[in-house]
Design a protein around this motif. Structure first.
Motif, PDB file in Angstrom:
ATOM      1  N   LEU A 120       0.848  -1.332  -0.108  1.00 44.31           N
ATOM      2  CA  LEU A 120      -0.016   0.013   0.102  1.00 44.31           C
ATOM      3  C   LEU A 120       0.929   1.206   0.020  1.00 44.31           C
ATOM      4  CD1 LEU A 120      -2.701   1.577   0.379  1.00 44.31           C
ATOM      5  CD2 LEU A 120      -2.350   1.272   2.908  1.00 44.31           C
ATOM      6  N   VAL A 121       0.867   1.977  -1.060  1.00 44.23           N
ATOM      7  CA  VAL A 121       1.814   3.107  -1.334  1.00 44.23           C
ATOM      8  C   VAL A 121       0.792   4.349  -1.280  1.00 44.23           C
ATOM      9  CG1 VAL A 121       3.566   3.960  -2.723  1.00 44.23           C
ATOM     10  CG2 VAL A 121       3.310   1.758  -2.635  1.00 44.23           C
ATOM     11  N   VAL A 122       1.446   5.171  -0.538  1.00 45.38           N
ATOM     12  CA  VAL A 122       0.507   6.734  -0.698  1.00 45.38           C
ATOM     13  C   VAL A 122       1.675   7.613  -0.969  1.00 45.38           C
ATOM     14  CG1 VAL A 122      -0.929   8.354   0.561  1.00 45.38           C
ATOM     15  CG2 VAL A 122      -1.258   5.980   0.927  1.00 45.38           C
ATOM     16  N   SER A 123       1.312   8.400  -2.166  1.00 48.63           N
ATOM     17  CA  SER A 123       2.485   9.022  -2.682  1.00 48.63           C
ATOM     18  C   SER A 123       1.644  10.387  -3.437  1.00 48.63           C
ATOM     19  CB  SER A 123       3.529   8.308  -3.401  1.00 48.63           C
ATOM     20  OG  SER A 123       4.494   9.326  -4.006  1.00 48.63           O
ATOM     21  N   GLY A 124       2.394  11.407  -3.052  1.00 49.24           N
ATOM     22  CA  GLY A 124       2.109  12.680  -3.952  1.00 49.24           C
ATOM     23  C   GLY A 124       2.640  12.255  -5.532  1.00 49.24           C
ATOM     24  N   ARG A 125       3.423  11.715  -5.630  1.00 51.10           N
ATOM     25  CA  ARG A 125       3.851  11.234  -6.968  1.00 51.10           C
ATOM     26  C   ARG A 125       2.812  10.755  -7.872  1.00 51.10           C
ATOM     27  NH1 ARG A 125       9.057   9.278  -8.282  1.00 51.10           N
ATOM     28  NH2 ARG A 125       8.438   9.622 -10.476  1.00 51.10           N
ATOM     29  N   PHE A 126       1.521  10.133  -7.318  1.00 55.76           N
ATOM     30  CA  PHE A 126       0.655   9.700  -7.911  1.00 55.76           C
ATOM     31  C   PHE A 126      -0.382  10.707  -8.425  1.00 55.76           C
ATOM     32  CE2 PHE A 126       1.354   5.354  -5.159  1.00 55.76           C
ATOM     33  CZ  PHE A 126       2.297   5.210  -6.175  1.00 55.76           C
ATOM     34  N   ALA A 127      -0.220  11.717  -8.008  1.00 55.72           N
ATOM     35  CA  ALA A 127      -1.302  13.191  -8.239  1.00 55.72           C
ATOM     36  C   ALA A 127      -1.463  13.138  -9.984  1.00 55.72           C
ATOM     37  CB  ALA A 127      -0.949  14.153  -7.620  1.00 55.72           C
ATOM     38  N   GLY A 128      -2.702  12.929 -10.303  1.00 56.04           N
ATOM     39  CA  GLY A 128      -2.872  13.332 -11.743  1.00 56.04           C
ATOM     40  C   GLY A 128      -2.543  11.971 -12.744  1.00 56.04           C
ATOM     41  N   LEU A 129      -2.000  10.913 -12.079  1.00 58.55           N
ATOM     42  CA  LEU A 129      -1.762   9.805 -12.868  1.00 58.55           C
ATOM     43  C   LEU A 129      -3.089   8.730 -12.887  1.00 58.55           C
ATOM     44  CD1 LEU A 129       1.798   9.108 -11.968  1.00 58.55           C
ATOM     45  CD2 LEU A 129       1.063  10.346 -13.857  1.00 58.55           C
ATOM     46  N   PRO A 130      -3.336   8.074 -14.154  1.00 57.78           N
ATOM     47  CA  PRO A 130      -4.258   6.936 -13.830  1.00 57.78           C
ATOM     48  C   PRO A 130      -3.630   5.788 -12.936  1.00 57.78           C
ATOM     49  CG  PRO A 130      -3.403   7.334 -16.160  1.00 57.78           C
ATOM     50  CD  PRO A 130      -2.899   8.433 -15.194  1.00 57.78           C
ATOM     51  N   LEU A 131      -4.476   4.979 -12.717  1.00 55.64           N
ATOM     52  CA  LEU A 131      -4.238   3.923 -11.960  1.00 55.64           C
ATOM     53  C   LEU A 131      -3.157   2.841 -12.602  1.00 55.64           C
ATOM     54  CD1 LEU A 131      -4.753   2.153  -9.360  1.00 55.64           C
ATOM     55  CD2 LEU A 131      -6.375   1.106 -10.176  1.00 55.64           C
TER      56      LEU A 131
END
Length: 135
Positions: free
Chosen positions: A69-80
């Motif tokens: 389970l990874v929570v990261s700001g790097r994922f903002a705006g990216l599709p799954l």
């Protein structure tokens, strides 16, 4: 306030907390490598590494099946799909070798703050990729 790295989680299986020592300890060498590589690549605000290997019939200490389970700001705006690709890229060597299966939950901090729950681990269906399935 963002959830603590040591916050209890509904993920099943031994949890290996990002800070180590709590919730199952640091884990084996592969678990520590997974944690270190994901931390370096994604700077997560929350990271859980779950070793599901004992549920899959391997020898003790096998470290072959994991959930992250990874929570990261790097994922903002990216599709799954792109989020999963970032995780897989960080763990490319492990996925090519000892790591047989990886469940990925990839969320932004905002998503995690609005719903800090992880879905349960999928059931083990047995067998391997090399075996033929009969219908």
């Amino acid at each position: 306030n963002p959830p603590s790295l040591l916050q209890p989680s509904p993920m099943r299986g031994p949890l290996l907390a990002a800070a180590g020592g709590a919730m199952g300890g640091a884990g084996g060498p592969l678990a520590r490598t997974i944690r270190a590589k994901l931390t370096a690549a994604l700077q997560p605000t929350h990271l859980e590494v779950r070793d599901d290997s004992p549920r899959h019939g391997g020898p003790p200490g096998a470290e072959t099946h994991f959930g992250v389970l990874v929570v990261s700001g790097r994922f903002a705006g990216l599709p799954l799909l792109q989020r999963h690709r970032l995780v897989h890229e960080a763990l490319r060597a492990e996925l090519a070798g000892p790591l047989h299966a990886l469940q990925v939950i990839a969320r932004t901090p905002q998503q995690w703050q609005s719903d800090p729950r992880a879905p349960p681990a999928p059931p083990c269906l047995g067998g391997s990729k090399r075996e033929q399935r009969r219908g």
